[in-house]
Design a protein around this motif. Structure first.
Motif, PDB file in Angstrom:
ATOM      1  N   UNK A 143       7.857   4.900  -1.865  1.00 51.76           N
ATOM      2  CA  UNK A 143       7.801   4.782  -0.409  1.00 51.76           C
ATOM      3  C   UNK A 143       6.565   5.523   0.065  1.00 51.76           C
ATOM      4  N   UNK A 144       5.868   4.913   0.975  1.00 51.24           N
ATOM      5  CA  UNK A 144       4.730   5.567   1.617  1.00 51.24           C
ATOM      6  C   UNK A 144       4.984   5.585   3.113  1.00 51.24           C
ATOM      7  N   UNK A 145       4.192   6.332   3.829  1.00 50.49           N
ATOM      8  CA  UNK A 145       4.319   6.332   5.274  1.00 50.49           C
ATOM      9  C   UNK A 145       3.897   5.004   5.859  1.00 50.49           C
ATOM     10  N   UNK A 146       4.392   4.729   7.051  1.00 52.05           N
ATOM     11  CA  UNK A 146       3.956   3.518   7.753  1.00 52.05           C
ATOM     12  C   UNK A 146       2.596   3.749   8.396  1.00 52.05           C
ATOM     13  N   UNK A 147       2.220   5.026   8.462  1.00 50.79           N
ATOM     14  CA  UNK A 147       0.882   5.430   8.890  1.00 50.79           C
ATOM     15  C   UNK A 147       0.605   6.765   8.212  1.00 50.79           C
ATOM     16  N   UNK A 148      -0.530   7.343   8.502  1.00 52.39           N
ATOM     17  CA  UNK A 148      -0.889   8.612   7.866  1.00 52.39           C
ATOM     18  C   UNK A 148       0.049   9.747   8.243  1.00 52.39           C
ATOM     19  N   UNK A 149       0.719   9.626   9.392  1.00 52.55           N
ATOM     20  CA  UNK A 149       1.581  10.725   9.811  1.00 52.55           C
ATOM     21  C   UNK A 149       2.993  10.304  10.232  1.00 52.55           C
ATOM     22  N   UNK A 150       3.443   9.126   9.802  1.00 55.02           N
ATOM     23  CA  UNK A 150       4.796   8.665  10.156  1.00 55.02           C
ATOM     24  C   UNK A 150       5.470   7.982   8.970  1.00 55.02           C
ATOM     25  N   UNK A 151       6.726   8.342   8.748  1.00 53.33           N
ATOM     26  CA  UNK A 151       7.530   7.726   7.680  1.00 53.33           C
ATOM     27  C   UNK A 151       8.430   6.596   8.191  1.00 53.33           C
ATOM     28  N   UNK A 152       8.864   6.685   9.437  1.00 56.37           N
ATOM     29  CA  UNK A 152       9.785   5.726  10.036  1.00 56.37           C
ATOM     30  C   UNK A 152      11.062   5.594   9.203  1.00 56.37           C
ATOM     31  N   UNK A 153      11.790   6.698   8.992  1.00 54.63           N
ATOM     32  CA  UNK A 153      12.964   6.663   8.127  1.00 54.63           C
ATOM     33  C   UNK A 153      14.050   5.712   8.582  1.00 54.63           C
ATOM     34  N   UNK A 154      14.181   5.499   9.884  1.00 52.90           N
ATOM     35  CA  UNK A 154      15.223   4.607  10.392  1.00 52.90           C
ATOM     36  C   UNK A 154      14.729   3.176  10.571  1.00 52.90           C
ATOM     37  N   UNK A 155      13.475   2.922  10.204  1.00 55.84           N
ATOM     38  CA  UNK A 155      12.933   1.577  10.329  1.00 55.84           C
ATOM     39  C   UNK A 155      13.537   0.631   9.297  1.00 55.84           C
ATOM     40  N   UNK A 156      13.612  -0.618   9.663  1.00 54.09           N
ATOM     41  CA  UNK A 156      14.167  -1.636   8.768  1.00 54.09           C
ATOM     42  C   UNK A 156      13.205  -1.944   7.632  1.00 54.09           C
ATOM     43  N   UNK A 157      13.766  -2.295   6.480  1.00 55.51           N
ATOM     44  CA  UNK A 157      12.964  -2.748   5.335  1.00 55.51           C
ATOM     45  C   UNK A 157      12.971  -4.266   5.286  1.00 55.51           C
ATOM     46  N   UNK A 158      11.819  -4.841   5.045  1.00 51.65           N
ATOM     47  CA  UNK A 158      11.748  -6.281   4.847  1.00 51.65           C
ATOM     48  C   UNK A 158      11.970  -6.594   3.371  1.00 51.65           C
ATOM     49  N   UNK A 159      12.183  -7.851   3.089  1.00 50.61           N
ATOM     50  CA  UNK A 159      12.346  -8.285   1.700  1.00 50.61           C
ATOM     51  C   UNK A 159      11.074  -7.978   0.899  1.00 50.61           C
ATOM     52  N   UNK A 160       9.914  -8.133   1.516  1.00 54.41           N
ATOM     53  CA  UNK A 160       8.652  -7.829   0.833  1.00 54.41           C
ATOM     54  C   UNK A 160       8.553  -6.337   0.515  1.00 54.41           C
ATOM     55  N   UNK A 161       8.959  -5.487   1.439  1.00 50.78           N
ATOM     56  CA  UNK A 161       8.901  -4.049   1.203  1.00 50.78           C
ATOM     57  C   UNK A 161       9.828  -3.634   0.049  1.00 50.78           C
ATOM     58  N   UNK A 162      11.011  -4.219  -0.016  1.00 53.86           N
ATOM     59  CA  UNK A 162      11.934  -3.918  -1.105  1.00 53.86           C
ATOM     60  C   UNK A 162      11.344  -4.389  -2.437  1.00 53.86           C
ATOM     61  N   UNK A 163      10.741  -5.569  -2.438  1.00 57.77           N
ATOM     62  CA  UNK A 163      10.086  -6.064  -3.662  1.00 57.77           C
ATOM     63  C   UNK A 163       9.008  -5.087  -4.109  1.00 57.77           C
ATOM     64  N   UNK A 164       8.237  -4.561  -3.147  1.00 56.61           N
ATOM     65  CA  UNK A 164       7.186  -3.588  -3.481  1.00 56.61           C
ATOM     66  C   UNK A 164       7.792  -2.305  -4.030  1.00 56.61           C
ATOM     67  N   UNK A 165       8.868  -1.826  -3.450  1.00 55.07           N
ATOM     68  CA  UNK A 165       9.522  -0.609  -3.946  1.00 55.07           C
ATOM     69  C   UNK A 165       9.996  -0.803  -5.389  1.00 55.07           C
ATOM     70  N   UNK A 166      10.536  -1.955  -5.685  1.00 55.65           N
ATOM     71  CA  UNK A 166      11.032  -2.233  -7.033  1.00 55.65           C
ATOM     72  C   UNK A 166       9.895  -2.319  -8.041  1.00 55.65           C
ATOM     73  N   UNK A 167       8.793  -2.879  -7.611  1.00 56.26           N
ATOM     74  CA  UNK A 167       7.643  -3.040  -8.495  1.00 56.26           C
ATOM     75  C   UNK A 167       7.070  -1.695  -8.858  1.00 56.26           C
TER      76      UNK A 167
END
Length: 167
Positions: A143-167
């Protein structure tokens, strides 16, 4: 697109399937049920969709029942309450990190790596249960931040983001 290699990986290893025979829908939010099913596939778990879940909103016979029962028994997931799993709710970034963290622990892998997250402006918005998981996921570049200074912990994950996390 940024997610093409990750989607190809997830599909090639049969971790994720399309939403139809011809569409993957990378920008569609991932639900809690979808993500648990992906983890069951990653594990090679033999799931029984006719099983009975402890959650009243996970009826026997759905496409995700067996995965939820498997993940609950392995202590990878918990519900949003003692009786509700919320299978159709979107999985958040902190939930995804927590699910992956607990999955990794269930496999006996090292999860002691930690990153300092206090520099993110939304650090105080990370749920208590997810702090170690997000710290580990950031340290492992899952997991990386959505920007240089934000994680967005409560933000939704897309299918593409989950695929990236798995990779």
């Amino acid at each position: 697109e940024w997610y093409m290699d990750a989607v190809r990986f997830a599909v090639a290893y049969k971790l994720m399937v399309g939403t139809t025979k011809t569409e993957f829908e990378p920008e569609t939010p991932m639900t809690r049920a979808m993500f648990v099913a992906v983890l069951a596939r990653l594990d090679g778990a033999n799931v029984n969709n006719n099983a009975t879940s402890k959650f009243t909103d996970v009826p026997s016979g759905t496409w995700y029942t067996g995965a939820v029962v498997w993940a609950t028994n392995k202590k990878i997931v918990s519900g949003i309450s003692d009786t509700q799993f919320a299978p159709d709710e979107k999985v958040t970034r902190e939930q995804a990190a927590a699910f992956l963290y607990r999955y990794t622990q269930s496999k006996g892998y090292n999860t002691r790596y930690k990153a300092d997250l206090t520099g993110y402006k939304d650090y105080n918005k990370i749920s208590t249960y997810a702090k170690d998981a997000l710290s580990w996921a950031k340290a492992k570049n899952i997991v990386n931040g959505v920007s240089a200074n934000a994680l967005d912990p409560a933000g939704d994950c897309t299918r593409a983001q989950i695929a990236q996390m798995l990779r």
